[in-house]
Design an enzyme around this catalytic site. Sequence first.
Site, PDB file in Angstrom:
ATOM      1  NE  ARG A   1      78.913 101.395 -39.102  1.00  0.00           N
ATOM      2  CZ  ARG A   1      78.359 102.502 -38.591  1.00  0.00           C
ATOM      3  NH1 ARG A   1      77.058 102.548 -38.361  1.00  0.00           N
ATOM      4  NH2 ARG A   1      79.100 103.544 -38.280  1.00  0.00           N
TER       5      ARG A   1
ATOM      6  CE1 TYR B   1      76.400 107.540 -38.030  1.00  0.00           C
ATOM      7  CE2 TYR B   1      76.764 105.997 -39.824  1.00  0.00           C
ATOM      8  CZ  TYR B   1      76.508 106.250 -38.495  1.00  0.00           C
ATOM      9  OH  TYR B   1      76.387 105.205 -37.622  1.00  0.00           O
TER      10      TYR B   1
ATOM     11  CG  ASP C   1      74.120 103.043 -40.771  1.00  0.00           C
ATOM     12  OD1 ASP C   1      73.124 103.377 -41.450  1.00  0.00           O
ATOM     13  OD2 ASP C   1      74.158 103.151 -39.524  1.00  0.00           O
TER      14      ASP C   1
ATOM     15  CG  HIS D   1      73.207 107.450 -40.465  1.00  0.00           C
ATOM     16  ND1 HIS D   1      72.797 108.625 -39.905  1.00  0.00           N
ATOM     17  CD2 HIS D   1      73.466 106.633 -39.425  1.00  0.00           C
ATOM     18  CE1 HIS D   1      72.825 108.527 -38.587  1.00  0.00           C
ATOM     19  NE2 HIS D   1      73.219 107.316 -38.263  1.00  0.00           N
TER      20      HIS D   1
ATOM     21  CD  GLU E   1      72.521 100.373 -39.536  1.00  0.00           C
ATOM     22  OE1 GLU E   1      73.570  99.700 -39.541  1.00  0.00           O
ATOM     23  OE2 GLU E   1      72.224 101.155 -38.629  1.00  0.00           O
TER      24      GLU E   1
ATOM     25  CD  GLU F   1      70.590 103.535 -36.162  1.00  0.00           C
ATOM     26  OE1 GLU F   1      71.312 102.541 -36.290  1.00  0.00           O
ATOM     27  OE2 GLU F   1      71.018 104.702 -36.206  1.00  0.00           O
TER      28      GLU F   1
ATOM     29  NE  ARG G   1      70.881  98.644 -37.259  1.00  0.00           N
ATOM     30  CZ  ARG G   1      71.786  98.650 -36.286  1.00  0.00           C
ATOM     31  NH1 ARG G   1      72.043  97.552 -35.593  1.00  0.00           N
ATOM     32  NH2 ARG G   1      72.448  99.761 -35.996  1.00  0.00           N
TER      33      ARG G   1
ATOM     34  CD  GLU H   1      75.573  99.590 -34.209  1.00  0.00           C
ATOM     35  OE1 GLU H   1      74.413  99.737 -33.777  1.00  0.00           O
ATOM     36  OE2 GLU H   1      76.131 100.408 -34.957  1.00  0.00           O
TER      37      GLU H   1
ATOM     38  CD1 TRP I   1      74.397 113.757 -39.889  1.00  0.00           C
ATOM     39  CD2 TRP I   1      73.478 112.468 -38.305  1.00  0.00           C
ATOM     40  NE1 TRP I   1      75.425 113.153 -39.199  1.00  0.00           N
ATOM     41  CE2 TRP I   1      74.887 112.348 -38.223  1.00  0.00           C
ATOM     42  CE3 TRP I   1      72.686 111.717 -37.430  1.00  0.00           C
ATOM     43  CZ2 TRP I   1      75.537 111.556 -37.277  1.00  0.00           C
ATOM     44  CZ3 TRP I   1      73.317 110.923 -36.480  1.00  0.00           C
ATOM     45  CH2 TRP I   1      74.724 110.853 -36.410  1.00  0.00           C
TER      46      TRP I   1
HETATM   47  O1  EZ4 Z   1      73.944 107.287 -35.585  1.00  0.00           O
HETATM   48  O2  EZ4 Z   1      73.611 105.732 -32.405  1.00  0.00           O
HETATM   49  O3  EZ4 Z   1      74.220 102.034 -36.640  1.00  0.00           O
HETATM   50  N1  EZ4 Z   1      74.533 102.893 -35.881  1.00  0.00           N
HETATM   51  C1  EZ4 Z   1      74.195 104.174 -35.985  1.00  0.00           C
HETATM   52  C2  EZ4 Z   1      74.618 105.086 -34.864  1.00  0.00           C
HETATM   53  C3  EZ4 Z   1      73.638 106.252 -34.697  1.00  0.00           C
HETATM   54  C4  EZ4 Z   1      73.727 106.786 -33.302  1.00  0.00           C
HETATM   55  C5  EZ4 Z   1      72.631 107.831 -33.076  1.00  0.00           C
HETATM   56  O4  EZ4 Z   1      72.432 108.054 -31.744  1.00  0.00           O
HETATM   57  O5  EZ4 Z   1      73.579 104.562 -36.944  1.00  0.00           O
HETATM   58  O6  EZ4 Z   1      75.923 105.563 -35.071  1.00  0.00           O
HETATM   59 CO    CO Z   2      72.727 102.907 -37.970  1.00  0.00          CO
END
Ligand code: EZ4
Ligand code: CO
Length: 409
Positions: free
Chosen positions: A147, A159, A217, A219, A243, A269, A290, A346, A409
Amino acid sequence: MKIVAADVLVTSPGRNFVTLKVTTEDGLTGLGDATLNGRELSVASYLGDHVVPLLLGRDARNIEDTWQFLYRSAYWRRGPVTMSAISAVDTALWDLKAKAAGMPLYQLLGGASRKGILAYGHASGQDQHQLFDSIRHHLDVGFRAIRVQTSVPSLNAVYGVPAAPASREGDGHYEPAQRGSLPAEEDWDTRAYLRHIPGVFEAVRNEFGPELPLLHDGHHRMTPIEAARLGKALEPYDLFWLEDCTPAENQEALRLVRQHTITPLAIGEVFNTVWDYQTLIREQLIDYVRSSVTHAGGITPMRKLVDFAAQYQVKSGMHGATDISPVGMAAALHLDLAIHNFGIQEYMPHNERTNEVFRQTFTFRDGYLHPGDEPGLGVELDEKAAAGFPYQTAYLPFSRLRDGTIHDW
Ligand code: EZ4
Ligand code: CO
């Protein structure tokens, strides 16, 4: 196999973990992960105050019945706190059942469908030099899928990228939850991000060649049309997946993204039930689910989720950041090994203190994980070592746009 005790153990060997230990009258113990990053104590309370009293005296063998009882008898369904608590119970009961049978859990789930579990690691960097270094380091330790997250020019904290470069030895992994009484503030600008990322992937492909599976990701930060634009821009670099491109409470948002890009999409996730995926899977709007065993109610509903996904050629890509404890990770690995529609796992290795508290038998070799062949999950909790690391307040960060507006976030 009557349950005679259930203990909630909170420990912080570098980061917080919540573990449920269920003991039966014959002295067997089973473990389940109940860690909810930044909200750990609420799950510990849900378990200790409201679930443990219901478990005492129950037959540990009746896993489905216990799951349905906990899910339905609360009346208040779903939600991350409830579902993480139920996960811990369900996982502990599967650990117990497999220990009683004298088999590794994956055998009870149908046996191995593959030799090993392809894992992806997290490379990141403040600039291209650091990023390439981090990718090389991940290749050196064996990862065969990576990743890629980078800083964005003009943004201070993003992030997926640690403030200081991760050291090649030791604990230098990215850990978003920070200890302290208030969450850290990060900044965000989607236009700056969208301008920057395609060039990063072009450079990575040029340096590392076409074969290495690359992931990214988003995010949860983009609107559907922004996500569509990024997916389209990344098509030449052949991502394994993009992702969490949008905050996916609104499943219909993915229809628009899907109309515009063939970059594979992974989501979920933060989801905690199959209902969060209903439209996404049935309309084939995503390629990977996820969810983790830790947050989506345990092995029992995860099996149902991946089986539902399989009917639509959607594969698994379970969350495996460091806030999934070694217990939750082991549970994921047993499921990964058994199911047919496995995609990727992951894997962010835990630090050494965590590994001293949670004794594990799972292995990582040449890019592949394996849960091992000990009876049960193959993880034991050293309670004495755990007691040396009391809970520490820690929060995930949050982001604001340049004008101060709170963003995802
Ligand atoms: O931000 O697990 O794909 N992984 C992620 C992680 C999440 C954290 C949050 O608890 O997005 O880094
Ligand atoms: Co993630």
